[in-house]
Write an enzyme that holds these catalytic residues in place. Structure first.
Site, short mmCIF file in Angstrom:
data_model
loop_
_atom_site.label_atom_id
_atom_site.label_comp_id
_atom_site.label_asym_id
_atom_site.label_seq_id
_atom_site.Cartn_x
_atom_site.Cartn_y
_atom_site.Cartn_z
CB CYS A 1 -2.80 7.56 5.74
SG CYS A 1 -1.93 6.20 4.96
CG HIS B 1 -3.46 10.39 2.72
ND1 HIS B 1 -2.10 10.35 2.91
CD2 HIS B 1 -3.86 9.12 2.48
CE1 HIS B 1 -1.69 9.11 2.80
NE2 HIS B 1 -2.73 8.34 2.54
CG ASN C 1 -0.28 6.45 0.66
OD1 ASN C 1 0.15 7.09 1.62
ND2 ASN C 1 -1.40 5.75 0.70
O1 UT7 Z 1 -3.18 5.32 2.58
C1 UT7 Z 1 -4.43 4.97 3.10
C2 UT7 Z 1 -5.44 5.24 2.10
N1 UT7 Z 1 -5.21 4.40 0.93
C3 UT7 Z 1 -5.88 4.66 -0.13
O2 UT7 Z 1 -6.64 5.61 -0.13
C4 UT7 Z 1 -5.77 3.72 -1.30
C5 UT7 Z 1 -7.15 3.56 -1.91
N2 UT7 Z 1 -7.20 2.62 -3.02
C6 UT7 Z 1 -6.65 2.86 -4.23
O3 UT7 Z 1 -5.98 3.85 -4.43
C7 UT7 Z 1 -6.94 1.91 -5.34
O4 UT7 Z 1 -7.98 1.03 -4.94
C8 UT7 Z 1 -5.72 1.06 -5.80
C9 UT7 Z 1 -4.70 1.95 -6.49
C10 UT7 Z 1 -5.06 0.39 -4.62
C11 UT7 Z 1 -6.18 0.01 -6.80
O5 UT7 Z 1 -6.82 0.66 -7.89
P1 UT7 Z 1 -8.27 0.18 -8.38
O6 UT7 Z 1 -8.63 1.04 -9.50
O7 UT7 Z 1 -9.18 0.19 -7.17
O8 UT7 Z 1 -7.97 -1.28 -8.88
P2 UT7 Z 1 -8.74 -2.62 -8.53
O9 UT7 Z 1 -8.26 -3.16 -7.23
O10 UT7 Z 1 -10.21 -2.40 -8.71
O11 UT7 Z 1 -8.25 -3.56 -9.70
C12 UT7 Z 1 -8.64 -3.34 -11.06
C13 UT7 Z 1 -7.89 -4.28 -11.93
C14 UT7 Z 1 -7.94 -5.73 -11.42
O12 UT7 Z 1 -7.93 -6.58 -12.57
P3 UT7 Z 1 -9.29 -7.23 -13.11
O13 UT7 Z 1 -9.84 -8.04 -11.98
O14 UT7 Z 1 -10.16 -6.06 -13.46
O15 UT7 Z 1 -8.84 -8.04 -14.28
C15 UT7 Z 1 -6.65 -5.90 -10.68
O16 UT7 Z 1 -6.20 -7.21 -10.65
O17 UT7 Z 1 -6.51 -3.92 -11.95
C16 UT7 Z 1 -5.71 -5.03 -11.54
N3 UT7 Z 1 -4.57 -4.51 -10.82
C17 UT7 Z 1 -3.43 -4.17 -11.39
N4 UT7 Z 1 -3.06 -4.24 -12.69
C18 UT7 Z 1 -1.82 -3.80 -12.97
C19 UT7 Z 1 -4.49 -4.24 -9.48
N5 UT7 Z 1 -3.28 -3.73 -9.21
C20 UT7 Z 1 -2.62 -3.68 -10.38
C21 UT7 Z 1 -1.34 -3.24 -10.76
N6 UT7 Z 1 -0.97 -3.31 -12.06
N7 UT7 Z 1 -0.45 -2.74 -9.84
#
Ligand code: UT7
Length: 339
Positions: A119, A261, A291
């Site tokens: 990225c 980004h 993204n």
């Molecule tokens: O391009 C290179 C750079 N990339 C980035 O900068 C991406 C950086 N990361 C992010 O943007 C975020 O970490 C994500 C969007 C990928 C994920 O968001 P998050 O707020 O960090 O979610 P998480 O991984 O902490 O998950 C929170 C909860 C989990 O459930 P529990 O364990 O709290 O019950 C996940 O299982 O959300 C759940 N979850 C989802 N729920 C519904 C994870 N993905 C999804 C989803 N829909 N798509």
């Protein structure tokens, strides 16, 4: 962190801009129909509402050619000295995709190569282009950022399948003077290979092939440690932006637009908070396209330009974080462009 800037007398000046999005628009509800997610989760956790995916048969080069042709048209040029393609989703692992793109743009014979920094690829490409121009090796460079992450993401991996979209953006840079509108200032780049596992496709390279292992489904697809990436992205983008502002002599209040980004709206807001910058100065395009990896910054620039958010002379900082890990920032003033 390595810093570069164009020479005091010869700067790289942006003189053309182009973009391309594939036709297939995918909403959050479309994704929720096939996966355990929801429009509400995606919107509130990422800010994304829609993204575009390529149809079967469309490759990264197709988007790159479309964006590149538009950028050449906007610059009023039919030729350039070098073609750079920032991408993580080349048409094939070998050869690079840039020569094919150059050929299809009528630029056969010109040097053309891929830049691989995920990225941050567009910023790495800017640094290379600026160096080619500053050294006198090139008068005009076409830099394209293009990616089709829908081809490497596991559609059932809800952690990344909801985040990425496909697209391409391009700029033409010409040799000019540092005080001109459109002149690129310092470019700040960095990397930390100890974080290679945070964003990866494990299979398909020499590591897996030399071991003779058959790739599992997970290894064959893109994988991201979302929360760790989130934290590093905020820290590195804010830090790189601060360094570039110091080098060019701008305070936060002097920056008209920060083009970060476009990975996650919460990341952009956190970067603005760290810089003590009003959110209104952020260019936000991820709600429409998600993204788009190496295409993210030039697509956001095209969007902001079309929306008349970028006036000639505006002070702009670009910043990104990506796999590698890699990161960077660049300062420029906005040019007057024919689009
Ligand atoms: O391009 C290179 C750079 N990339 C980035 O900068 C991406 C950086 N990361 C992010 O943007 C975020 O970490 C994500 C969007 C990928 C994920 O968001 P998050 O707020 O960090 O979610 P998480 O991984 O902490 O998950 C929170 C909860 C989990 O459930 P529990 O364990 O709290 O019950 C996940 O299982 O959300 C759940 N979850 C989802 N729920 C519904 C994870 N993905 C999804 C989803 N829909 N798509």
């Amino acid at each position: 962190m390595r810093t570069s800037r164009t020479s005091d007398t010869r700067a790289a000046v942006v003189c053309g801009l182009g973009s391309a999005l594939p036709g297939r628009l995918v909403t959050n509800d479309d994704l929720a129909a096939d996966m355990d997610t929801s429009d509400e989760w995606i919107r509130t956790r990422t800010g994304i509402r829609t993204r575009h995916f390529v149809e079967p048969g469309t490759a990264t080069s197709d988007l790159a050619v479309a964006a590149g042709a538009q950028a050449l048209g906007s610059a009023g040029l039919s030729t350039v000295d070098t073609v750079l393609l920032a991408t993580t989703t080349p048409d094939r692992p070998c050869p690079a995709t840039a020569p094919l793109v150059a050929h299809r743009l009528g630029l056969t014979g010109r040097p053309a190569f891929d830049v691989s920094a995920v990225c941050t690829g567009f910023l790495y490409g800017l640094s290379v282009a600026a160096g080619l121009i500053a050294s006198g090796s090139a008068e005009h460079v076409l830099l394209i950022g293009a990616d089709t992450f829908s081809t490497i993401v596991d559609p059932q991996d809800r952690a990344s399948a909801v985040v990425f979209g496909d697209g391409a953006g391009a700029v033409v840079l010409r040799a000019g003077a540092p005080e001109e509108h459109g002149a690129l200032g310092p470019v700040e780049l960095g990397s930390d290979g100890s974080l290679a596992d945070l964003i990866t496709v494990r299979a398909g390279g020499s590591e897996q092939r030399s071991a003779g292992r058959r790739p599992t489904r997970a290894d064959a697809h893109f994988a991201m440690a979302g929360q760790d990436v989130f934290a590093h992205a905020v820290t590195r983008m804010a830090e790189a932006t601060r360094t570039v502002m110091n080098r060019v002599g701008w305070k936060t209040g002097d920056v008209d637009r920060l083009v970060g980004h476009q990975a996650n709206l919460r990341i952009l807001h956190a970067v603005a908070e760290q810089l003590d910058m009003e959110r209104e100065r952020l260019v936000v395009h991820l709600d429409r396209v998600g993204n788009t990896a190496a295409a993210s910054i030039p697509l956001a620039l095209s969007h902001a330009c079309a929306a008349e958010e970028l006036a000639p002379g505006a002070r702009v900082v670009l910043t990104a974080f990506g796999g590698g890990a890699t990161w960077g920032a660049a300062a420029l003033t906005w040019p007057s462009l024919d689009r």
